[in-house]
Design a protein around this motif. Structure first.
Motif, PDB file in Angstrom:
ATOM      1  N   ARG A 139       0.837  -1.209   0.000  1.00 15.58           N
ATOM      2  CA  ARG A 139       0.000   0.000   0.000  1.00 15.58           C
ATOM      3  C   ARG A 139       0.868   1.254   0.000  1.00 15.58           C
ATOM      4  O   ARG A 139       2.006   1.236   0.442  1.00 15.58           O
ATOM      5  N   ASP A 140       0.285   2.340  -0.506  1.00 19.28           N
ATOM      6  CA  ASP A 140       1.005   3.617  -0.508  1.00 19.28           C
ATOM      7  C   ASP A 140       0.829   4.317   0.837  1.00 19.28           C
ATOM      8  O   ASP A 140       0.210   3.778   1.758  1.00 19.28           O
ATOM      9  N   SER A 152      -1.007   6.554   1.813  1.00 18.49           N
ATOM     10  CA  SER A 152      -2.386   6.840   2.229  1.00 18.49           C
ATOM     11  C   SER A 152      -3.173   5.557   2.526  1.00 18.49           C
ATOM     12  O   SER A 152      -4.352   5.623   2.857  1.00 18.49           O
ATOM     13  N   GLU A 182      -3.767   3.101   0.321  1.00 18.79           N
ATOM     14  CA  GLU A 182      -4.365   2.528  -0.877  1.00 18.79           C
ATOM     15  C   GLU A 182      -3.448   1.449  -1.466  1.00 18.79           C
ATOM     16  O   GLU A 182      -2.228   1.584  -1.447  1.00 18.79           O
ATOM     17  N   LEU A 220      -1.209  -0.514  -3.935  1.00 19.21           N
ATOM     18  CA  LEU A 220      -0.360  -0.071  -5.033  1.00 19.21           C
ATOM     19  C   LEU A 220      -0.938  -0.546  -6.364  1.00 19.21           C
ATOM     20  O   LEU A 220      -1.434  -1.667  -6.461  1.00 19.21           O
ATOM     21  N   LYS A 221      -0.880   0.321  -7.368  1.00 19.41           N
ATOM     22  CA  LYS A 221      -1.436   0.004  -8.684  1.00 19.41           C
ATOM     23  C   LYS A 221      -0.348   0.165  -9.744  1.00 19.41           C
ATOM     24  O   LYS A 221       0.404   1.143  -9.748  1.00 19.41           O
ATOM     25  N   THR A 262      -0.674   1.039 -12.683  1.00 24.08           N
ATOM     26  CA  THR A 262      -0.955   2.150 -13.597  1.00 24.08           C
ATOM     27  C   THR A 262      -0.535   3.496 -13.032  1.00 24.08           C
ATOM     28  O   THR A 262      -0.555   4.504 -13.734  1.00 24.08           O
ATOM     29  N   ASP A 263      -0.170   3.519 -11.749  1.00 21.50           N
ATOM     30  CA  ASP A 263       0.188   4.781 -11.097  1.00 21.50           C
ATOM     31  C   ASP A 263       1.700   4.921 -10.962  1.00 21.50           C
ATOM     32  O   ASP A 263       2.452   3.966 -11.169  1.00 21.50           O
ATOM     33  N   THR A 264       2.141   6.129 -10.598  1.00 23.59           N
ATOM     34  CA  THR A 264       3.557   6.421 -10.404  1.00 23.59           C
ATOM     35  C   THR A 264       3.816   6.690  -8.921  1.00 23.59           C
ATOM     36  O   THR A 264       3.102   7.465  -8.295  1.00 23.59           O
ATOM     37  N   TYR A 265       4.843   6.037  -8.380  1.00 23.32           N
ATOM     38  CA  TYR A 265       5.198   6.182  -6.968  1.00 23.32           C
ATOM     39  C   TYR A 265       6.671   6.541  -6.848  1.00 23.32           C
ATOM     40  O   TYR A 265       7.490   6.167  -7.695  1.00 23.32           O
ATOM     41  N   LYS A 266       7.002   7.253  -5.768  1.00 19.17           N
ATOM     42  CA  LYS A 266       8.396   7.598  -5.502  1.00 19.17           C
ATOM     43  C   LYS A 266       8.789   7.085  -4.126  1.00 19.17           C
ATOM     44  O   LYS A 266       8.074   7.288  -3.139  1.00 19.17           O
ATOM     45  N   ALA A 268       6.761   2.985 -11.873  1.00 22.59           N
ATOM     46  CA  ALA A 268       5.860   3.667 -12.795  1.00 22.59           C
ATOM     47  C   ALA A 268       5.748   2.905 -14.110  1.00 22.59           C
ATOM     48  O   ALA A 268       6.659   2.169 -14.486  1.00 22.59           O
TER      49      ALA A 268
END
Length: 390
Positions: free
Chosen positions: A311-312, A314, A316, A318-319, A321-325, A380
């Motif tokens: 999870r990120d 927040s 949620e 992890l997906k 399709t999204d970008t994480y750092k 990403a």
């Protein structure tokens, strides 16, 4: 679950790398997106094999720690119950040793000295060792060291034949269990060749209703196949649900962050991972553990401790399709190296076809590094502009 996964690693050497039974897989460089392996790392090349004591005791000769590399790993039985740890943190303490593995029910001669003697309650004997680099050792050093490993039958100990190896970097293997009819055919192979342990007897009776019976061919009709696949889909969905909940895949360490450690059953770890208590066989706990892990060690330690997350910040999931750092601090307390890897939640292995599956300390010279020495790692579908190496 653990027995099929162990067999699939052995099977992959023959099916994908063209090896004959008994050939040991080594790697001239670490795994990449072409390799299928449950939560493997992409930093250290592995050495692995599936052997058998069906014809008598075998010897696995682990070399002493070298100047540039040393082994770390575990020998397990067909159920992936650890038999003994080897290498610098194992029984030989880095001095090397001849591990003599005795088959079930063996009552023959046993040498008084010169061997580290272990008894297996299954014929199948499997191992996955990591030739960990030392003193600036390269992948070439690790590969050379890996090929000093030997195995042979105890009867050949006075004049052992050379051990055969196949490079699984050049011949990529996919060891991942596949949740289709091959799952049941692989399970049948294990049932046919392994002794029935006391804890297996009730399950053996239930498997008979599916057509898996010792000494008989497994030839399910279409109706049975349909039922098997429906049940398998339910089991997979159940294990996925367990994996993404607290106590399944990762156990949170800090209340205000999502990081967790592998949710390993510590009581079972103390007992050597039999997944048996005083009152029951822990079928679901065992399945949940081996849904994403392999080769659990006899003794837990720093080499088997990882941080993970689903999870990120927040909360949620992890997906892809999204970008994480993720920011790696300059003073990350890693004695040897830090490493970060992304896995597919579907397979628990690398993302097939990905250009890069992870980043680690050796990649830092090519990465964009922040003024304070920290480094930003991105997860990403497409790299942010100018951060392709991160």
């Amino acid at each position: 679950m653990p027995a099929v996964a162990a067999y699939d690693i052995e099977l992959s050497l023959q099916r994908d790398a063209g090896a004959t039974p008994g050939v040991v897989g080594y790697m001239s460089a670490p795994m990449d997106a072409r390799h299928g392996f449950l939560t493997a790392n992409d930093v250290t090349p592995y050495t692995f094999a599936g052997l058998t004591t069906k014809d008598g005791p075998i010897v696995i000769e682990v070399p002493p720690a070298g100047e540039k590399a040393a082994f770390f790993g575990t020998i397990v039985n067909a159920w992936q119950v650890p038999i003994v740890d080897v290498g610098t943190t194992g029984e030989d303490a880095g001095l090397g040793g001849r591990y003599l593995i005795l088959p079930p029910g063996y009552d023959g001669e046993v040498p008084e000295e010169g061997y580290i003697i272990q008894r297996s309650n299954t014929f199948g004997v499997h191992f996955a060792f990591r030739p960990v680099a030392k003193n600036g050792g390269t992948h070439a050093d690790q590969a050379t060291y890996a090929q000093t490993l030997q195995w042979y039958s105890y009867g050949q100990a006075d004049n052992p034949p050379p051990t055969e190896f196949v490079d699984t970097k050049e011949n990529p293997v996919n060891t991942l269990p596949v949740y289709d009819m091959t799952y049941f055919s692989d399970m049948n192979t294990v049932v046919q060749r392994e002794p029935v342990l006391e804890q297996d007897k009730v399950m053996m009776a239930m498997l008979a209703s599916l057509g898996i019976v010792r000494g008989k061919p497994f030839e399910p009709d279409e109706e049975t196949k349909s039922a098997l696949l429906e049940g398998l889909a339910c089991a997979y969905d159940y294990l996925q649900e367990v994996f993404v909940t607290e106590g399944g895949g990762f156990k949170q360490i800090w209340g205000d962050r999502q990081w967790g450690a592998f949710a390993i059953n510590l009581e079972q770890a103390k007992l050597g991972f039999p997944f048996v208590s005083d009152t029951e066989v822990l079928i679901d706990q065992r399945a949940a553990q081996y849904f994403y892990l392999t080769y659990l060690p006899k003794n837990l330690g720093g080499g088997t401790f990882y941080l993970g997350g689903l999870r990120d910040s927040s909360g949620e999931m992890l997906k892809g399709t999204d970008t994480y750092k993720l920011t790696i601090p300059a003073d990350t307390p890693a004695e040897d190296f830090w490493s970060v890897i992304a896995y597919s939640i579907k397979t628990k292995g690398f993302f097939q076809g990905a250009e890069r599956v992870g980043l680690a300390t050796p990649n830092l010279p090519d990465m964009q590094v922040n003024d304070d020495g920290s480094a930003d790692v991105f997860f990403a579908p497409q790299p942010p502009a100018g951060m392709e190496n991160n």
